[in-house]
Every structure is written in C-alpha cells, then in structure tokens.
Design an enzyme around this catalytic site. Structure first.
Site, PDB file in Angstrom:
ATOM      1  N   ASP A   5      -2.274  12.445  -2.240  1.00 11.71           N
ATOM      2  CA  ASP A   5      -1.950  11.025  -3.017  1.00 11.71           C
ATOM      3  C   ASP A   5      -1.086  12.100  -4.358  1.00 11.71           C
ATOM      4  OD1 ASP A   5      -2.053   9.192  -4.835  1.00 11.71           O
ATOM      5  OD2 ASP A   5      -4.212   8.302  -4.032  1.00 11.71           O
TER       6      ASP A   5
HETATM    7  C1  NOJ Z   1      -1.854   6.890  -6.816  1.00 11.77           C
HETATM    8  C2  NOJ Z   1      -2.548   5.905  -5.917  1.00 11.77           C
HETATM    9  O1  NOJ Z   1      -3.704   6.353  -5.521  1.00 11.77           O
HETATM   10  C3  NOJ Z   1      -1.885   5.745  -4.567  1.00 11.77           C
HETATM   11  O2  NOJ Z   1      -2.551   4.757  -3.791  1.00 11.77           O
HETATM   12  C4  NOJ Z   1      -0.519   5.484  -4.783  1.00 11.77           C
HETATM   13  O3  NOJ Z   1       0.416   5.512  -3.618  1.00 11.77           O
HETATM   14  C5  NOJ Z   1       0.425   6.505  -5.491  1.00 11.77           C
HETATM   15  N1  NOJ Z   1      -0.436   6.749  -6.984  1.00 11.77           N
HETATM   16  C6  NOJ Z   1       1.718   6.458  -5.750  1.00 11.77           C
HETATM   17  O4  NOJ Z   1       2.060   5.457  -6.805  1.00 11.77           O
END
Ligand code: NOJ
Length: 738
Positions: A273
């Site tokens: 993530d």
């Molecule tokens: C953080 C989020 O938890 C995730 O789900 C997302 O894909 C990424 N940011 C990118 O925006």
C-alpha cells in the site's frame, strides 16, 4: 440473470475426478474463472518473463520494483507509475485507484455504485461486468493497472471503508472478488486485490497490530483473498499498512511467503500500500515485490536495493524473482504486448446505463408493510421527498475508493454542489455527487401528474450538518399534506474520514428525529438509506417501507425511483448484518472504543456467525432482502458425490404475481468444535416469472466442509455437515443431509 457458472465448471471437473477419488479432492475447490482457464499461456508467460529478466541490466531491474508517489504528476492523474524498458519492449505501467470507477485526478470518469452494492447483488456475472466496465475506462484513460479489488471483511461494522469492500462473509466476498478480477483482467488491465490482510478498521491504520489466531485467519480473513487469488489469478496483491501478529503486513513472511506464495502458489506480485513498506531486506525477503512510496522514507529505491544486494542481505535470485513476477503478470494479462494508450473516447452514456443497472440489482428492500411499495405513479397526486439532498445529489464513499472526477465536469468540491460554507469540501472528505437526474426529478418523471415537493437541507446548505427543529417541522407539515412521504437518509464514511463512532444516524445529523417526525405525520412513509455501512433504525416500526440503496453511483436517482415505482423488482440481499444496537456488534466491547491493536477475540464468530452463536436477534440479518413477489422452496436433495463434493439441489418457485429474482443460499453446520451454527458455502441467483419454477444446484466443495487444523497446520475435511437452504442466514426453508 446469470446461469450456474461455477457449479457448471465444478461439475465438469467431477466427472473425471469421480472415477478415481474416494477421498476429498481438493483440486475441485478453486475452479478457474473463464479468463484464467488457459494454463498453457501461463507457462509460456513464465518462460518469456525469465528470458527478459536474463537480458536486463541491474538498473533496469531496479526500475521495475519501485514507484514514486506522483499522484498528480503521473500521466493521466493516476496513483503510481513504473517506467518501462523500451529497448526490451517493456511498456510503462500507470496505475490508478478503481474501487468505484477510475480515480484519475484529471480525467473525467464514471461514478459507479459502491462495491458493497455489488456484493448485495449476489450476482457473480454482474461483479464480472462491474470489473470489466471499470477496466474499459481505465484502459481508455491509459491505465494498465486498477487498484480497486478491496475485500477486507466487515468485522467492524463501523469500518470507514466498508463501502469499498464486499461484506462480512468470506465466501461471498471471495467469489464476488474473483469474478470482478476476471472481468478486469479480461480487458487487459492488471487487477490488484487488497488490503492483505487484517486491515479491518481505519482506526490506527498505519500502526495497528491485528492479533488473529491462525485458524481464524485461514477460515475468515485470508479466505476471500485465497478464493480470488486461486480462482482468478489477479496480477497483484496489495499488502496493508497494519501489522499482523506483531509484524508489518508488508514484511510478514508468514502471510506473504508461507501462505500466499507457497500454500496458494500465487504467481503474481506483492505491492505495498502507499507508504506501507517498512524496510528493505526484511520486506523483500518476506515476499514484498514492489514498493509504492509516498515519501519521505522509502525502502526499495534503486540505491537501497543495490546496497542490500552488495552486502548480501538480498540475493540476486530474489531480485530476479521480483522482476520476473512483474513481467509475467504483464505478459499474461496482455499489457506487455498491448499496453493501453489512453486518450480514447469514453462512452459515458453506456457506462451510465450500466451503473443504473448495478444500482437497481443491488438495492435491498428491508421492509414493505401492507405492500406499501411499489408506488402506483398514476394514483398519487402529492409526493413529499425529504432530506438527503435528494433534490441534487447522492452520497458516495470518501477517500481513494471514490471516483475523483464525475462526467459532469471538474470536481470542484462536493461534486459541483454549492455548499458554500463547508470547509474541506472535496471528493476525499465530503463526497456528495451531483446528479444529472436527482431522486426528486426521477420520481417526478415516473409520476408526471403528481406534485413532487422537496423539503430538507438543500443544495445551498452544508452537507452533513444537523437538521434544525424548524426544518424537521417543515418536513413533517409537508408530509402531512402529501399522499406519501419518501425520506432519504445518508451515512457518510470513507478512508481517512475514519471509522464511524456509531451506526446511528442521530449524531450529528439528527436524521432519526427527521424520520420519526415525518412518520408521525404520514402513515405512508418510505425511507431510502444511502450508506456503505449498516445503520441503526430506531424508527423501523413507525415507517411502512425501507430501501437500502447503498452509495448508488451517478444514476442513483433513477435507480431509486425505478425501485420505488416497481419498474425494477428489488433482488438484493444484505452482505452485512444490520444490528438493533451498536452494543450488539462483535467489536463494541464495553463502550465502543476502538482498540489501537485489535484482538480478534470473537474468533470465528464474526458477522452473522456472532449473532447466531450469541443468540442475538439482529434488525436485519445477513442474506436478508424482500421482493415484490414471493418465492417458495421445496424438494431438497443432498447428494454426496465422490471426491467430497455435495450436490445440494432444490426447487425455487415464484408463487407471486410479478417477475423477480431470488438468491437461495446454502449454509453448512460443520460438526466441529469452534465452528459457528451455520456458514455460507454457496448460492445462486435465479430470475423467475410468476408461476415459474427452477431446480437449483449448488455444488459444495470439500474445502467448504473443512476446518483449519492448527495441530497439523492444514485443512481438515469434516464429514457429516448439516445442510441448510435459506432465503437469508436465518430464514431457513429446507434442511437435512447429515
Ligand atoms: C492508500 C489506500 O489504502 C489504498 O487502498 C490505495 O490504493 C492507495 N492509497 C493509493 O491511492
């Protein structure tokens, strides 16, 4: 209406298995979805990826395992960018969030209904189409990778991101995710599934230590990922921010190496993530293949990895494996040879029509006293529509699961609405979506001769502030002078908005008081709920009908009106339990405080299993949903086949007066210590005309009858389960078979 896709595949497998297998045949458990059937293509993709890796320089390899945080700088407004290697024909990869449509920050995109709505349709084919339609737009915008496959289970009913997940049951969530993944990858877009794992709350999301015993992990929280990974082979699994049993998910060798890559034989890549990587060598050696960084501290930069290789803490073989996985995924999905170019014309009208059909097929009719619904457009002369900005907008979920830029134009805060005084009004934190056809207009179109009047906080006012007493009285007066009153209530939630403190609509928005006052004024009060979470309904007995519309997307106004007026017969079923009180939920504890380091002490008793094992009656149970017709069940047969399969078959008959679709659900009571009274093992969705009957077959695989054996660390098949067939998890119509 979908046909019996999975059972058909499983049955085909049975024919050859039946002759040989006396014992459970675990190869029957995860039949591939249609787009993943070609295993020979996979073997060829591996060979080609390996050949490419052998031709690459160290710098070229390092370029492929790390993406900079360039949210606004990435071409096309995506969330991450990996530069390709033109001399070897390796294209760039642009990735973007895609839970409910493209998350491009600069390109117009369609806003689809929330993912939890797709789960509520219980329609595998619809889930596949959902993935496909979003992927079509991603490709047209130039994205080769969609990050939309969220599937953390709704352990915490107040979880801020429930709207972008698939409910509380691992089999429902896993199946729907497998089909969505298949739809995405059928369009040559790499699908990411997330957030792996134990990321069931927003509270303390960057450091929380989720403490989950192995059996509970395997049977609940890992299972949706396993089903999707094994059936549909998504290109990527995103490891989450939290820790799992003390170790960060992105450097947790047990969940990445042991479970995902070894036990499940996952061939794709693990990406972090954004900012979730916590180290260089430990993360790489634990199974992390690619870092998505948000700075300032980054770990898989070319320099850092070079150093790790030089000092021997990371092997060249492991680096090659990381790169090969990425290339393999690009080859197998078709991105390598046919990368998206972007700049294509998007058919927004067609996408809008599709979003409407998703919204219509996912709405859940929760109450319909005296057949209050459907409304007869011709016989109503005064219709009151109250609250929820029904004159202008619908609610969406906040954060990265939202769609950034509606077709209607730039998303200049609150979906183009004019909530002048609101601060921080944006798609991220305050996600109202302005509609071309809001609920009020859509209702007016279906009741042209009626006077449709709106009351409640309007376009000009702050979106989430409490209704004043004066507004409530005005709404009640309007309701008293109308034939019918439709009250719209909305529950905002989203990433970073945080977890809800309560499932109540009372604070801070005063919506319960609004519903009560309207219901007192008019006995024909219908409540439409826009939410991504369960909501409490202290007014349930005072109103005549309730429709859960979720966050219904950009055609939500028309879809809601179509259901209210019977142009569409609702067929959704709840993918989450709606409790009577916050205190009844498994995570409330003594005072509802969120644990910084949650202990999953309820073990397997999560979601409906909690209510069943604790004997707590919910407001509306998992799997529940009404129709404008009625379905009768009969003729259960439980046939135990060689290989451990059970063929559960029964008749479903539409014995009402209108066409409709039913979702018959099959549950098992597995006779093993610690198992809940019933767990979902399969279902079908069948469309039936009045008087029509269908024999439904649901194939129960050996795995669905198994438990995780903690002594031997493997699945143990448990014979003798009792079979329950129901219209919900509690409305059991047929049972037998043990
Ligand atoms: C953080 C989020 O938890 C995730 O789900 C997302 O894909 C990424 N940011 C990118 O925006």
């Amino acid at each position: 209406m979908q046909k019996k896709l999975w059972p058909a595949v499983a049955l085909a497998a049975t024919v050859s298995a039946a002759a040989h297998a006396e014992i459970p045949n675990l190869s029957l458990d995860f039949p591939p979805t249609p787009s993943t059937l070609n295993v020979f293509a996979s073997a060829a993709a591996h060979r080609r990826a390996e050949t490419l890796v052998n031709k690459m320089t160290l710098d070229e390899k390092l370029q492929l395992i790390h993406s900079e945080y360039q949210m606004s700088a990435v071409p096309g407004g995506g969330g991450g960018y990996i530069q390709g290697v033109p001399r070897l024909g390796i294209p760039d990869i642009n990735m973007v969030d895609s839970a409910t449509g493209s998350g491009s920050t600069v390109q117009p995109s369609t806003t689809f209904p929330a993912t939890i709505a797709v789960a509520a349709s219980w329609d595998r084919r619809l889930s596949s189409d959902f993935g496909k339609q979003i992927a079509i737009q991603l490709r047209q915008q130039g994205f080769a990778m969609g990050l939309g496959g969220g599937t953390n289970l709704a352990r915490e009913p107040r979880g801020g991101r429930l709207f972008e997940y698939l409910g509380e049951d691992p089999v429902l969530a896993g199946e729907m995710l497998a089909w969505r993944t298949d739809g995405t990858q059928s369009q040559k877009v790499i699908a990411t599934i997330k957030h792996y794992m134990g990321n069931e709350q927003e509270h303390n999301r960057n450091g929380g230590n989720s403490q989950i015993d192995e059996r509970t992990m395997r049977e609940l929280y890992l299972l949706p990922f396993e089903i999707a990974a094994r059936r549909a082979q998504p290109g990527s699994v995103m490891c989450s921010y939290n820790r799992v049993n003390g170790t960060y998910a992105c450097e947790n060798s047990h969940i990445l190496n042991d479970v995902l890559k070894n036990d499940w034989q996952f061939q794709g890549q693990v990406q972090s993530d954004w900012g979730a990587a916590q180290s260089t060598a430990p993360a790489i050696n634990a199974g992390l293949d690619e870092e998505e960084d948000v700075g300032p501290t980054v770990y898989l930069t070319p320099d850092a990895v070079k150093q790790a290789i030089a000092n021997g803490s990371v092997s060249t073989a492991r680096l090659n494996d990381m790169v090969e996985r990425k290339l393999y995924v690009m080859i197998r999905t078709g991105v390598m040879d046919d990368p998206p170019k972007g700049g294509a014309t998007i058919d927004f009208a067609a996408a809008n029509a599709f979003t409407q059909s998703v919204a219509e097929q996912s709405m859940v009719l929760l109450k319909n006293a005296n057949n209050q619904l459907p409304l007869a457009g011709g016989s109503l002369s005064r219709i009151a529509v109250i609250g929820g900005h029904a004159d202008a907008a619908v609610l969406t979920g906040g954060g990265s699961g939202n769609t950034r830029d509606p077709v209607t134009g730039s998303f200049a805060g609150c979906g183009g609405l004019t909530f002048g005084t609101e601060t921080g009004c944006s798609w991220w934190t305050n996600p109202w979506l302005k509609l071309n056809v809001p609920i009020v207009s859509a209702i007016q179109a279906l009741a042209p001769q009626a006077k449709v009047t709106f009351a409640g906080n309007s376009d000009q006012q702050s979106p989430f502030r409490a209704y004043t007493q004066q507004e409530i009285s005005q709404a009640a007066t309007l309701a008293a002078n109308s034939d019918v009153a439709v009250v719209v209530v909305a529950q905002p939630a989203g990433e970073d908005i945080g977890d809800l403190t309560s499932l109540s609509l009372a604070n801070p928005s005063n919506q319960d008081a609004l519903v009560e006052a309207v219901a007192q004024a008019n006995p024909h009060t219908i409540v439409v709920v826009e939410s991504g979470n369960p909501v409490l309904m202290p007014w349930k007995d005072s109103v005549s009908a309730i429709v859960e519309a979720w966050y219904p997307g950009e055609a939500g106004g028309k879809a809601i009106a179509d259901v209210l007026f019977g142009k569409v017969n609702p067929s959704g079923k709840l993918p989450v339990t709606f409790p009577v009180r916050d205190q009844d939920t498994p995570t409330w504890g003594t005072n509802g405080a969120f644990a910084a380091d949650p202990v999953y002490s309820e073990k397997l008793d999560m979601g409906y299993r909690w209510y069943d094992s604790q004997n707590i009656t919910p407001m509306f149970e998992f799997g529940y949903g009404l129709s404008y017709t009625h379905f009768a069940y009969s003729g259960l047969s439980v046939a135990r086949l060689p290989g451990g399969l059970i063929d559960v078959s029964f008749n479903v008959r539409n014995d009402g007066r209108v066409a409709g679709a039913e979702v018959p659900q099959v549950y098992l009571g597995v006779p093993y210590q610690g198992e809940p009274p019933r767990r979902l093992v399969g279902w079908d969705k069948v469309g039936l005309n009045p008087g029509e009957s269908r024999r439904v077959h649901v194939m129960v695989t050996p795995r669905m009858q198994s438990v995780w054996d903690t002594t031997n660390n493997r699945w143990q098949y448990v014979p003798g389960s009792r079979v329950y067939v129901g219209a919900s998890s509690r409305d059991i119509r047929l049972q037998g078979g043990n």
